[in-house]
Design a protein around this motif. Structure first.
Motif, mmCIF file in Angstrom:
data_model
loop_
_atom_site.group_PDB
_atom_site.id
_atom_site.type_symbol
_atom_site.label_atom_id
_atom_site.label_comp_id
_atom_site.label_asym_id
_atom_site.label_seq_id
_atom_site.Cartn_x
_atom_site.Cartn_y
_atom_site.Cartn_z
ATOM 1 N N ARG A 46 0.838 -1.204 0.000
ATOM 2 C CA ARG A 46 0.000 0.000 0.000
ATOM 3 C C ARG A 46 0.868 1.248 0.000
ATOM 4 O O ARG A 46 1.915 1.283 0.655
ATOM 5 C CB ARG A 46 -0.918 0.022 1.225
ATOM 6 N N HIS B 197 -3.240 4.010 -2.934
ATOM 7 C CA HIS B 197 -3.559 2.817 -3.714
ATOM 8 C C HIS B 197 -2.864 1.581 -3.157
ATOM 9 O O HIS B 197 -1.944 1.676 -2.338
ATOM 10 C CB HIS B 197 -3.147 3.015 -5.176
ATOM 11 N N VAL B 198 -3.327 0.435 -3.649
ATOM 12 C CA VAL B 198 -2.729 -0.864 -3.338
ATOM 13 C C VAL B 198 -2.329 -1.523 -4.651
ATOM 14 O O VAL B 198 -3.058 -1.438 -5.646
ATOM 15 C CB VAL B 198 -3.724 -1.773 -2.586
ATOM 16 N N ASP C 5 0.129 5.377 0.636
ATOM 17 C CA ASP C 5 -0.860 6.383 1.010
ATOM 18 C C ASP C 5 -0.893 7.530 0.014
ATOM 19 O O ASP C 5 0.090 7.804 -0.686
ATOM 20 C CB ASP C 5 -0.558 6.940 2.410
ATOM 21 N N TYR D 250 2.192 -1.778 4.191
ATOM 22 C CA TYR D 250 2.697 -0.515 3.641
ATOM 23 C C TYR D 250 4.064 -0.749 3.006
ATOM 24 O O TYR D 250 4.896 -1.492 3.539
ATOM 25 C CB TYR D 250 2.793 0.543 4.729
ATOM 26 N N VAL E 280 -2.275 -6.990 2.729
ATOM 27 C CA VAL E 280 -1.422 -5.896 2.268
ATOM 28 C C VAL E 280 -0.621 -5.283 3.407
ATOM 29 O O VAL E 280 -1.084 -5.237 4.555
ATOM 30 C CB VAL E 280 -2.286 -4.805 1.568
ATOM 31 N N ASP F 111 -7.857 3.968 -3.820
ATOM 32 C CA ASP F 111 -8.691 4.279 -2.662
ATOM 33 C C ASP F 111 -9.976 4.958 -3.117
ATOM 34 O O ASP F 111 -10.131 5.331 -4.280
ATOM 35 C CB ASP F 111 -7.927 5.170 -1.678
#
Length: 326
Positions: free
Chosen positions: A49, A93-94, A51, A105, A103, A71
């Motif tokens: 992920r 997004h991922v 941010d 970070y 998931v 997102d």
């Protein structure tokens, strides 16, 4: 007699005509300076992920495949080998091997898995592999009103516009070896700079139909500027004059009159220009199907999009794409 400024778009848009002087100057000023964050070799299962932030992001799938999930509002794209995704607004997004994979970070993954001697991140399980190049650049290089014309995610696959995909080969050549050549990251960043600059210019060249003299963000112009931003940032929303007026705190009648006086045409007519210009951008830079593009920009079906597109551009979407790629 109205004192509104004239719109800067033509009544009918031709891709053969050069952009207006105003747009040409903005496009000439685009000069991306990117940073390569990591070159990652993933083995399934894997997921990371990122941010949302002011930095625009990009990912290049060099081999294997991946899923991109944006997102809220939710949006997903399957990325095959050779696909490039640019997130010009820095949307959170991922990226993962398959939907549903747990998931983490990206920062946490990098902290736990230092780069190897070749400068790569190695992460995941024992499954199929994918190689992904991740990077970022400063989105402040564009005026706000043009940044708003960019979608949250621009996805280009290897069958997309030849004007853009020719920059994929230098990436493939640089990354073909397992060893890390001296200064490789800097060279990759420079190639990315050229590619991203070209990508943004090609897409934004098609946005002239939606450009107007932007109302000021304060005073009497603030509601109209806010409405323009809503249209551009979410063209597929089911906007109505009443709904837009409510969003910007005006009555329907006052909003419609003020919008026309400021922009030069009714709100829903301008929304059509925004939708079609974004569709033209997709046609010029991606190989997405016309039906998918129609959905992306707010049309229920390919037929209604194609008819509206031909009215504005004087040619069908398929002809426009062929001319632009030729």
């Amino acid at each position: 007699m109205s004192n509104r400024p004239p719109p800067i778009y033509p009544d009918r848009v031709s891709r053969i005509s050069p952009p207006s002087d105003d747009l040409a100057e903005v496009l000439k000023a685009i000069n991306v300076r990117s940073t390569i964050l990591c070159r990652s070799h993933f083995t399934a299962p894997w997921a990371f992920r990122v941010d949302g932030s002011d930095l625009a992001k990009f990912h290049i799938v060099l081999d294997g495949a991946a899923w991109l999930e944006l997102d809220s509002p939710a949006e997903s794209h399957r990325l095959e080998a050779g696909a490039i995704v640019v997130l010009p607004r820095g949307t959170g997004h991922v990226v993962r091997d398959e939907p549903g994979t747990p998931v983490r970070y990206l920062e946490a993954i990098l902290a736990d898995h230092p780069l190897d001697s070749a400068g790569r991140l190695l992460y995941g399980g024992d499954g199929p592999s994918s190689t992904v190049l991740c990077g970022a650049f400063d989105a402040a290089l564009l005026p706000d009103d043009m940044t708003d014309l960019l979608p949250r995610a621009l996805v280009l696959d290897q069958d997309g516009s030849g004007r853009v995909t020719r920059w994929l080969q230098p990436f493939a050549d640089l990354l073909a070896s397992d060893g890390a050549a001296p200064g490789e990251a800097a060279v990759l960043a420079k190639v990315a700079d050229v590619f991203l600059t070209e990508f943004l210019r090609q897409y934004l060249t098609q946005q002239e139909a939606a450009l107007v003299h932007q109302p000021t963000e304060d005073g009497d112009g603030a509601p109209i500027a806010a409405a323009l931003r809503l249209m551009r940032r979410d063209p597929r929303a089911r906007w109505t004059v009443e709904g837009l007026a409510r969003q910007v705190g005006m009555s329907r009648t006052a909003f419609a009159a003020h919008f026309r006086d400021s922009v030069g045409e009714p709100p829903l007519s301008h929304l059509t220009r925004v939708r079609l210009s974004q569709g033209a951008g997709y046609l010029a830079t991606t190989s997405r199907t016309i039906a998918a593009i129609a959905r992306d920009v707010g049309y229920d079906n390919e037929s209604s999009f194609s008819k509206a597109f031909k009215r504005l551009y004087g040619r069908s979407p398929s002809t426009f794409r062929t001319e632009w790629s030729g």
